[in-house]
Design an enzyme around this catalytic site. Structure first.
Site, PDB file in Angstrom:
ATOM      1  N   VAL A  58     -20.589  61.044 -13.798  1.00  9.71           N
ATOM      2  CA  VAL A  58     -19.129  60.935 -13.774  1.00  9.71           C
ATOM      3  C   VAL A  58     -18.690  59.934 -14.841  1.00  9.71           C
ATOM      4  CG1 VAL A  58     -19.040  59.156 -11.963  1.00  9.71           C
ATOM      5  CG2 VAL A  58     -17.086  60.642 -12.302  1.00  9.71           C
ATOM      6  N   ARG A 118     -10.459  58.878  -7.265  1.00 12.90           N
ATOM      7  CA  ARG A 118     -11.014  59.648  -6.139  1.00 12.90           C
ATOM      8  C   ARG A 118     -12.000  58.812  -5.330  1.00 12.90           C
ATOM      9  NH1 ARG A 118     -11.407  63.076 -10.995  1.00 12.90           N
ATOM     10  NH2 ARG A 118     -12.910  61.475 -11.520  1.00 12.90           N
ATOM     11  N   ILE A 119     -12.826  58.020  -6.030  1.00 12.76           N
ATOM     12  CA  ILE A 119     -13.879  57.284  -5.323  1.00 12.76           C
ATOM     13  C   ILE A 119     -13.276  56.146  -4.494  1.00 12.76           C
ATOM     14  CG2 ILE A 119     -15.920  55.799  -5.659  1.00 12.76           C
ATOM     15  CD1 ILE A 119     -16.742  57.703  -7.942  1.00 12.76           C
ATOM     16  N   PRO A 166       0.669  52.095 -11.331  1.00  8.61           N
ATOM     17  CA  PRO A 166       0.554  52.481  -9.920  1.00  8.61           C
ATOM     18  C   PRO A 166       0.126  53.947  -9.788  1.00  8.61           C
ATOM     19  CG  PRO A 166       2.648  51.364 -10.335  1.00  8.61           C
ATOM     20  CD  PRO A 166       2.025  51.621 -11.677  1.00  8.61           C
ATOM     21  N   ARG A 167      -0.607  54.246  -8.739  1.00 10.01           N
ATOM     22  CA  ARG A 167      -1.059  55.624  -8.480  1.00 10.01           C
ATOM     23  C   ARG A 167      -0.520  56.043  -7.111  1.00 10.01           C
ATOM     24  NH1 ARG A 167      -3.433  56.474 -13.348  1.00 10.01           N
ATOM     25  NH2 ARG A 167      -4.873  54.813 -13.917  1.00 10.01           N
ATOM     26  N   ARG A 204     -19.684  50.207 -13.019  1.00  9.84           N
ATOM     27  CA  ARG A 204     -20.597  49.948 -14.137  1.00  9.84           C
ATOM     28  C   ARG A 204     -20.804  48.442 -14.246  1.00  9.84           C
ATOM     29  NH1 ARG A 204     -21.927  54.449 -13.933  1.00  9.84           N
ATOM     30  NH2 ARG A 204     -21.925  56.062 -15.546  1.00  9.84           N
ATOM     31  N   HIS A 238     -28.913  51.158  -9.081  1.00 10.02           N
ATOM     32  CA  HIS A 238     -28.008  52.236  -9.510  1.00 10.02           C
ATOM     33  C   HIS A 238     -28.313  53.547  -8.769  1.00 10.02           C
ATOM     34  CE1 HIS A 238     -25.406  53.643 -13.143  1.00 10.02           C
ATOM     35  NE2 HIS A 238     -25.104  54.325 -12.044  1.00 10.02           N
ATOM     36  N   ILE A 239     -28.047  53.527  -7.454  1.00  6.29           N
ATOM     37  CA  ILE A 239     -28.385  54.709  -6.630  1.00  6.29           C
ATOM     38  C   ILE A 239     -27.177  55.300  -5.914  1.00  6.29           C
ATOM     39  CG2 ILE A 239     -30.813  54.095  -6.220  1.00  6.29           C
ATOM     40  CD1 ILE A 239     -29.814  53.015  -3.399  1.00  6.29           C
ATOM     41  N   SER A 278     -25.055  57.651  -6.346  1.00  2.00           N
ATOM     42  CA  SER A 278     -24.947  59.112  -6.175  1.00  2.00           C
ATOM     43  C   SER A 278     -26.281  59.746  -5.774  1.00  2.00           C
ATOM     44  CB  SER A 278     -24.432  59.756  -7.466  1.00  2.00           C
ATOM     45  OG  SER A 278     -25.380  59.591  -8.508  1.00  2.00           O
TER      46      SER A 278
HETATM   47  O1  LIG Z   1     -23.285  56.257 -12.353  1.00  2.00           O
HETATM   48  C1  LIG Z   1     -23.361  57.418 -12.186  1.00  2.00           C
HETATM   49  C2  LIG Z   1     -22.553  58.383 -12.867  1.00  2.00           C
HETATM   50  O2  LIG Z   1     -21.816  58.026 -13.794  1.00  2.00           O
HETATM   51  O3  LIG Z   1     -22.657  59.573 -12.514  1.00  2.00           O
END
Ligand SMILES: O=CC(=O)O
Length: 357
Positions: free
Chosen positions: A112, A192-193, A216-217, A274, A322-323, A325
């Site tokens: 993503v 979304r996340i 603003p969203r 990140r 970094h897990i 997903s």
């Molecule tokens: O970090 C994971 C991604 O960008 O899919």
């Protein structure tokens, strides 16, 4: 033509490198006219199956998931390709695009995030870019909640104590942490996340959700009843601060001394976006001096973070490799989406998920 397609599908199912010399001349000719693709990683099986069975491309693969393709090998392999399917460990920059040459028209990243891509360069060269949002939202949100609870309720410290003899009598304040009930949860970068994280946290009786972003969203915010606040207010009011923004030149090290110094000393900082959005020296300082209570990081700079890094010495810092997903279903969905984006792009069709450059 019909016959050739069937034959090609069958051949792609097999390991073509073992068949050299046994292909008929007409099949070899048919194959050599197919777009050439390089896949920089042994991606999960679903995506590879889609590429193989498409009969639409001839592809080569860096056949390992444990070791990323060495840069030198990557530069060799991209020469003249029409399409490239990569993961987030490959830097797609001017040098690589220059080496690939003018045939390269489609890039598909199985991620993503796109901070590993030089978007300006890709745009200038008219290369279309696919990525894999949405399919990983649930998995990332779930992991973020797990990391938040692990950090705030000190689970790593607790299991360590239990295993190593630190577990004496039941004590009134031993291993106390901070709870979500009646708390204010702040989201830095609402997409979304962020929404999916808040939806999962709400049943823990969070009192209030607040967020900040470049603008603003309201549509997303209304889904979780979140209030738009300034960056300073986010820092000052959050009991839990979850970083969900993309890494861009504007967000690089946005979580620094300035942010940490405004946070409550009972606050928990969580980053699943990140590593580059955080100034790690400032975070170390904030954690080691008790300026904030704890941090949970799924992402760091660099990755992997060297085991000698000072952040690893802190009990109030939980670091994951970094897990976010990393569930079987999500990684397969990302792999399929990356493969389908690539194939559609090469056919000149809109991709399922395409970045607007
Ligand atoms: O970090 C994971 C991604 O960008 O899919």
């Amino acid at each position: 033509m019909w016959c050739n397609r069937i034959i090609l599908r069958q051949l792609h199912r097999l390991n073509l490198s073992n068949l050299n010399g046994t292909l008929t001349t007409s099949t070899q000719r048919a194959m050599s006219t197919l777009p050439r693709v390089y896949v920089t990683r042994q991606i999960p099986p679903e995506g590879l199956r889609i590429l193989r069975e498409s009969g639409q491309v001839q592809f080569e693969l860096w056949d390992s998931d444990d070791v990323p393709v060495p840069r030198e090998e990557l530069l060799k392999k991209v020469k003249g390709v029409d399409g490239l399917l990569c993961v987030l460990t490959e830097k797609i920059d001017t040098e690589l695009l220059e080496t690939a040459g003018p045939n390269l028209k489609v890039l598909s990243t199985m991620s993503v995030g796109f901070d590993h891509l030089s978007l300006e360069e890709l745009k200038t060269r008219g290369i279309r870019v696919g990525y894999t949002p949405d399919v990983l939202t649930d998995s990332v949100a779930e992991l973020t909640v797990a990391l938040l609870l692990t950090t705030s309720r000190r689970l790593i410290e607790a299991t360590h104590e239990a295993k190593t003899g630190g577990w004496g009598t039941w004590r009134t304040l031993w291993l106390c942490g901070h709870e979500l009930a009646n708390s204010t949860v702040g989201i830095l970068g609402l997409g979304r996340i962020g929404v999916a994280i808040a939806e999962r946290l709400a049943p823990f009786k969070v009192k209030k959700f607040i967020y900040t972003d470049v603008v603003p969203r309201p549509e997303l915010a209304s889904l979780i009843n979140a209030e738009y606040v300034s960056f300073e207010e986010l820092a000052e009011q959050s009991d839990f601060l979850s970083v969900c923004c993309a890494l861009t030149p504007e967000t690089k090290e946005i979580c620094n001394k300035n942010l940490f110094s405004k946070m409550k000393n009972t606050a928990i900082f969580i980053n699943t976006s990140r590593g580059g959005v955080v100034n790690q020296e400032d975070l170390y300082e904030a954690l080691s001096t008790g300026q904030i209570a704890g941090a949970g990081l799924d992402v760091t700079v660099p990755e992997p973070l060297p085991t000698t890094h000072p952040l690893f010495t802190l009990k109030n810092c939980v670091i994951l490799p970094h897990i976010a997903s990393a569930s079987y279903s999500t990684r397969n969905a990302m792999s399929s989406l990356a493969a389908n984006n690539l194939l559609r792009g090469l056919r000149g069709e809109p991709m399922i998920k395409e970045l607007k450059l």
